[in-house]
Design an enzyme around this catalytic site. Sequence first.
Site, PDB file in Angstrom:
ATOM      1  CG  ASP A  35      -0.895   7.924   2.051  1.00 52.45           C
ATOM      2  OD1 ASP A  35      -1.735   6.807   1.990  1.00 52.45           O
ATOM      3  OD2 ASP A  35      -0.206   7.939   1.182  1.00 52.45           O
ATOM      4  CG  ASN A  93      -8.083  -0.267  -1.313  1.00 57.16           C
ATOM      5  OD1 ASN A  93      -9.294  -0.260  -1.796  1.00 57.16           O
ATOM      6  ND2 ASN A  93      -7.157   0.551  -1.349  1.00 57.16           N
ATOM      7  CD  GLU A 101      -0.302   0.867  -3.932  1.00 53.28           C
ATOM      8  OE1 GLU A 101       0.412   1.329  -3.136  1.00 53.28           O
ATOM      9  OE2 GLU A 101      -0.680   0.940  -5.161  1.00 53.28           O
ATOM     10  CB  VAL A 102       0.259  -1.388   2.647  1.00 56.29           C
ATOM     11  CG1 VAL A 102       1.192  -1.787   4.028  1.00 56.29           C
ATOM     12  CG2 VAL A 102       1.414  -0.388   1.920  1.00 56.29           C
ATOM     13  CG  HIS A 106      -3.873   0.463   4.928  1.00 54.34           C
ATOM     14  ND1 HIS A 106      -3.260  -0.569   4.754  1.00 54.34           N
ATOM     15  CD2 HIS A 106      -4.211   1.363   3.825  1.00 54.34           C
ATOM     16  CE1 HIS A 106      -3.398  -0.527   3.575  1.00 54.34           C
ATOM     17  NE2 HIS A 106      -3.515   0.666   3.011  1.00 54.34           N
ATOM     18  CG  MET A 107     -10.404   3.847   7.668  1.00 53.55           C
ATOM     19  SD  MET A 107     -11.393   2.825   6.708  1.00 53.55           S
ATOM     20  CE  MET A 107     -11.999   1.510   7.778  1.00 53.55           C
ATOM     21  CG  HIS A 108      -6.897   4.853   2.459  1.00 55.09           C
ATOM     22  ND1 HIS A 108      -5.524   5.159   1.874  1.00 55.09           N
ATOM     23  CD2 HIS A 108      -6.686   3.582   2.293  1.00 55.09           C
ATOM     24  CE1 HIS A 108      -4.936   4.413   1.225  1.00 55.09           C
ATOM     25  NE2 HIS A 108      -5.555   3.092   1.404  1.00 55.09           N
TER      26      HIS A 108
HETATM   27  P1  AMP Z   1      -3.494   0.772  -0.150  1.00 56.93           P
HETATM   28  O1  AMP Z   1      -3.509   0.718  -1.689  1.00 56.93           O
HETATM   29  O2  AMP Z   1      -4.890   0.728   0.489  1.00 56.93           O
HETATM   30  O3  AMP Z   1      -2.727  -0.527   0.411  1.00 56.93           O
HETATM   31  O4  AMP Z   1      -2.871   2.033   0.435  1.00 56.93           O
HETATM   32  C1  AMP Z   1      -1.629   2.096   0.678  1.00 56.93           C
HETATM   33  C2  AMP Z   1      -1.059   3.396   1.172  1.00 56.93           C
HETATM   34  O5  AMP Z   1       0.201   3.435   2.014  1.00 56.93           O
HETATM   35  C3  AMP Z   1      -0.972   4.284  -0.080  1.00 56.93           C
HETATM   36  O6  AMP Z   1      -1.773   5.525   0.051  1.00 56.93           O
HETATM   37  C4  AMP Z   1       0.608   4.810   0.016  1.00 56.93           C
HETATM   38  O7  AMP Z   1       0.704   6.090  -0.433  1.00 56.93           O
HETATM   39  C5  AMP Z   1       0.716   4.891   1.408  1.00 56.93           C
HETATM   40  N1  AMP Z   1       2.187   4.650   1.826  1.00 56.93           N
HETATM   41  C6  AMP Z   1       3.144   3.547   1.311  1.00 56.93           C
HETATM   42  N2  AMP Z   1       4.403   3.691   1.882  1.00 56.93           N
HETATM   43  C7  AMP Z   1       4.076   4.600   3.066  1.00 56.93           C
HETATM   44  C8  AMP Z   1       4.977   5.107   4.022  1.00 56.93           C
HETATM   45  N3  AMP Z   1       6.279   4.794   4.190  1.00 56.93           N
HETATM   46  N4  AMP Z   1       4.356   6.062   4.882  1.00 56.93           N
HETATM   47  C9  AMP Z   1       3.051   6.368   4.730  1.00 56.93           C
HETATM   48  N5  AMP Z   1       2.402   5.857   3.750  1.00 56.93           N
HETATM   49  C10 AMP Z   1       2.659   5.062   2.834  1.00 56.93           C
END
Ligand code: AMP
Length: 122
Positions: A35, A93, A101-102, A106-108
């Site tokens: 991340d 999420n 956000e993205v 994706h799995m954290h």
């Molecule tokens: P979410 O809020 O679950 O959608 O998490 C999105 C994650 O993507 C966040 O933890 C961000 O820090 C991470 N993120 C955003 N842009 C990038 C990037 N260019 N490379 C790696 N991680 C990113």
Amino acid sequence: MFVEYNDQNVFAKILRGEIPANKISEDEHTLVFHDAFPKAKIHVLIIPKKPYISFQDFSHKAFSEEIISFNRMIGNVAASLGLDITGYRLLTNHGAHSGQEVPHFHMHLCGGEPLGPLLSKQ
Ligand code: AMP
């Protein structure tokens, strides 16, 4: 709430090689990278290579092979980082209440230190 996959999201750009990522591992179906804004000492993201919006989308549409690849990759990466011994947290999420956000599933995977309570409310 994201209803259609937007191929301009940041992880789609990483998958196409348009922006860099600090990659850890990959196979035919799954990519793992650090991340960019880590919330824990170790904060890794595991993503499928195909365009799924969130877990909800992935769980309905992904083929068995993709789901197996994804889950095995999590366990393998956790072990390669030593987190199988010290412990880790998985979190994903989906949708508005989660604050996703993205819009690419994706799995954290977080660890490397005690992580505290599950949610900030607690
Ligand atoms: P979410 O809020 O679950 O959608 O998490 C999105 C994650 O993507 C966040 O933890 C961000 O820090 C991470 N993120 C955003 N842009 C990038 C990037 N260019 N490379 C790696 N991680 C990113």
